[in-house]
Design a protein around this motif. Structure first.
Motif, short mmCIF file in Angstrom:
data_model
loop_
_atom_site.label_atom_id
_atom_site.label_comp_id
_atom_site.label_asym_id
_atom_site.label_seq_id
_atom_site.Cartn_x
_atom_site.Cartn_y
_atom_site.Cartn_z
N HIS A 1 0.96 -1.24 -0.17
CA HIS A 1 0.16 0.04 0.06
C HIS A 1 0.84 1.09 -0.05
O HIS A 1 2.03 1.16 -0.06
CB HIS A 1 -0.89 -0.11 1.28
N HIS B 1 -6.96 -3.24 6.62
CA HIS B 1 -5.87 -1.73 6.82
C HIS B 1 -6.63 -0.68 6.45
O HIS B 1 -7.39 -0.59 5.44
CB HIS B 1 -4.78 -2.01 6.25
N ASP C 1 0.18 -4.43 5.87
CA ASP C 1 -0.39 -4.16 7.15
C ASP C 1 -1.51 -4.75 7.30
O ASP C 1 -2.57 -4.56 6.45
CB ASP C 1 -0.13 -2.59 7.57
N HIS D 1 0.92 3.87 2.17
CA HIS D 1 1.25 4.56 3.42
C HIS D 1 2.81 4.92 3.56
O HIS D 1 3.57 4.07 2.90
CB HIS D 1 0.91 3.71 4.77
N ASP E 1 4.94 4.69 5.56
CA ASP E 1 6.38 3.95 5.92
C ASP E 1 6.59 2.71 5.01
O ASP E 1 7.81 1.90 5.03
CB ASP E 1 6.03 3.11 7.40
N HIS E 2 6.07 2.59 3.81
CA HIS E 2 6.10 1.67 2.91
C HIS E 2 6.54 1.90 1.53
O HIS E 2 6.90 1.49 0.60
CB HIS E 2 4.87 0.83 2.61
#
Ligand SMILES: [Zn+2]
Ligand SMILES: [Zn+2]
Length: 588
Positions: free
Chosen positions: A55, A137, A158, A57, A59-60
């Motif tokens: 995805h 998520h 996640d 977000h 942090d990815h």
């Protein structure tokens, strides 16, 4: 990449969740955010490769602009990620590389890049067969199951449980059970395990799993090695050691063979991919990269809420671009509007004095209409009644009080997932008896036979269609005793059109799949072989069990006169006759 090698290396580049956390207390497990590399021994070299995003977000994706191979002229990268975001994966990634943030824009990179927007389904990268599944998520998130030779690696970050009663595996939410099927038998699963059960109690809806759940679901799925990952940024190395230790002693007590560990930055795991028991991989023309239009285009939310204050907050939360909201004030009109409006999401209040959401949910789930059986139903309540909710078919709970922003993220994620989903056929009531009859025929996985092939040949000629199949619907697959015009002998039952025939025990005719919400997003429609027309005619065993179909498929919309449909039914009767007089038949 090629699987003519015997080993695959899985290397963790980042195992921290949500935000980077360097420091003296995270030295051993590392502070980098999530990133994993899967490399076969004879890799394509530094210039070519594929990147799979779960995805977008931050942090990815934040490492993406700094990935040096993208700058090398002559290189080629395929980039995969979930479709159905309000903008394409490409635009999202390009956004964080605009000049105000970064000196080199996406367009200026040296390597050529091809973007692939994914929904649930499967596709192939060289010899690696990849299956995608939506995770739970508050962003549209895909898990990836990679099958390479005899090895299988699953990446599931996640994700959080759909519903959870700690330690009670017998009572598992249907969607959690489905998640465990996605992990089934994997050699290595890399799973979001950000919280402990105790912490999770205060973090429901954040989209992350308690480690105890990850262990339970891994055991249920028969996972060999489970890597806990996406560690909470506040978790010290010592605290992680303690968590792993306690899970290990629990597994020892249960005599579970599963090995668990906390993934660490830089750690490398080697897997053998050439064992004698080669994993059965479903591959062939059916596997593809489906592309879809943005999902939230014409979606609606139905609220069954009598409380005016709650209705106001939910209406505000559902104010998502392109989404219509309809509102029912009592139970009867909620059910009526659900039937007529076919919403992408239903929000119900759990208030015996107002709308008794659980009983409304039960009655929706008992309808024949498959859309009502599968549409996500979110129960809004001041506490979660997990057991009753599971029995009634509740998809998820939204616990009051909640912020508008939080509810909006949840609503949006549910709409995305339901809009990108096709409708799976439910299992028929006589499923066990049906499977016993099918197995009793001892026909599955046998050679093709002329007595069936000539019927599919004639069926294709009568209808002037490119594909005609004798399809037998097994536990988790449909297997083709005869396949005219198609290079594969089975596909998964999840994608199966014939499953709908087995359920209804009647012919299913779909003149144009794109106009039918049961099938429009099915990967067999959005990707190869691009099914546009389907007609399936049931084949029964002597005891009345429906075993499968004679089905016809075309890549263009079709309409047939009643007389032709009658002829197809005649041919299905011939298949039935052959099947019930099979020489292998042993069932009494
Ligand atoms: Zn994350
Ligand atoms: Zn996330």
């Amino acid at each position: 990449m090629s699987v003519n090698t015997s080993r695959v290396q899985v290397q963790f580049w980042g195992t921290r969740g949500s935000l980077a956390r360097p420091g003296r207390n995270t030295v051993r497990y590392g502070g980098n955010t999530s990133c994993v590399q899967v490399m076969l021994a004879e890799a394509r070299g530094p210039l070519r490769g594929s990147i799979l995003f779960s995805h977008t977000h931050w942090d990815h994706i934040q490492g993406f602009p700094f990935f040096a191979p993208l700058f090398v002229p002559g290189g080629h990268w395929d980039i995969y990620g979930p479709a159905g975001l309000s903008q394409s994966l490409r635009d999202t990634l390009a956004g964080q590389m605009e000049h105000i943030y970064f000196p080199v824009t996406l367009n200026e990179l040296g390597a050529s890049i091809l973007f692939h927007d994914l929904v649930e389904g499967s596709f192939e990268i060289d010899d690696i067969h990849i299956t995608t599944r939506y995770l739970n998520h508050p962003a549209l998130t895909l898990g990836y199951r990679l099958e390479m030779g005899s090895a299988c690696v699953v990446y599931a970050c996640d994700h959080e449980p759909h519903s959870r009663l700690p330690g009670q595996r017998a009572q598992m939410h249907e969607l959690d059970r489905r998640h465990s099927e996605f992990l089934a038998g994997a050699d290595l699963v890399i799973h979001d395990a950000q919280f402990t059960d105790k912490e999770y109690a205060n973090h429901k809806g954040w989209g992350h799993s308690p480690v105890e759940y990850v262990s339970e679901i891994g055991q249920l799925a028969g996972v060999k090695r489970m890597a806990f990952s996406h560690h909470d940024p506040g978790r010290t190395d010592d605290a992680l050691d303690e968590i792993v230790e306690s899970i290990r002693s629990d597994l020892k007590e249960k005599e579970s063979p599963m090995h668990v560990f906390a993934a660490a930055d830089g750690q490398v795991i080697e897997l053998d991919i050439s064992s004698a028991t080669t994993r059965k991989i479903r591959r062939g023309k059916f596997s593809t990269t489906p592309a879809t239009a943005p999902a939230v285009k014409d979606s609606s939310v139905l609220m069954g809420v009598s409380d005016a204050g709650l209705a106001l907050v939910l209406t505000e939360a559902a104010r998502v671009e392109g989404v219509r909201t309809t509102h029912a004030l009592d139970a009867a009109s909620t059910v009526r509007m659900a039937k007529s409006a076919r919403p992408g999401l239903i929000l119900l209040e759990d208030e015996p004095a107002g709308i008794d959401g659980l009983s409304v949910c039960r009655s929706l789930r008992s309808e024949q209409d498959l859309h009502l059986k599968q549409v996500p139903v979110v129960m809004v309540a001041d506490r979660e009644r997990t057991t009753e909710g599971m029995a009634a078919g509740v998809t998820q709970w939204l616990i009051t009080p909640f912020s508008v922003q939080y509810a909006r993220a949840q609503i949006q994620a549910w709409l995305w997932r339901s809009a990108c989903r096709w409708i799976r056929a439910a299992l028929p009531a006589d499923e066990e008896k049906r499977l016993a009859a099918l197995r009793g025929l001892s026909i599955l996985d046998t050679q093709s036979e002329e007595r069936f092939d000539r019927i599919t040949r004639v069926a294709a000629a009568v209808g002037d269609v490119p594909i005609a199949l004798v399809s037998l619907v097994d536990h988790d697959r449909q297997w083709f005793k005869s396949c005219h015009g198609l290079g594969v002998t089975e596909t998964s039952r999840e994608l199966s059109f014939c499953g709908h025939v087995v359920l209804t025990r009647a012919p299913v005719i779909v003149p144009d799949t794109l106009l039918d919400d049961r099938f429009a997003d099915n990967p067999l429609v959005t990707g190869e072989p691009r099914v546009r027309f389907y007609a399936g005619f049931p084949i029964f065993y002597t005891d009345g069990s429906c075993l499968g179909t004679l089905c016809l498929i075309d890549t263009r919309p079709r309409q047939f006169p009643a007389a032709t449909l009658q002829r197809f039914e005649d041919l299905a009767s011939l298949v039935q006759q052959e099947l019930n007089s099979s020489p292998q038949q042993t069932a009494a």
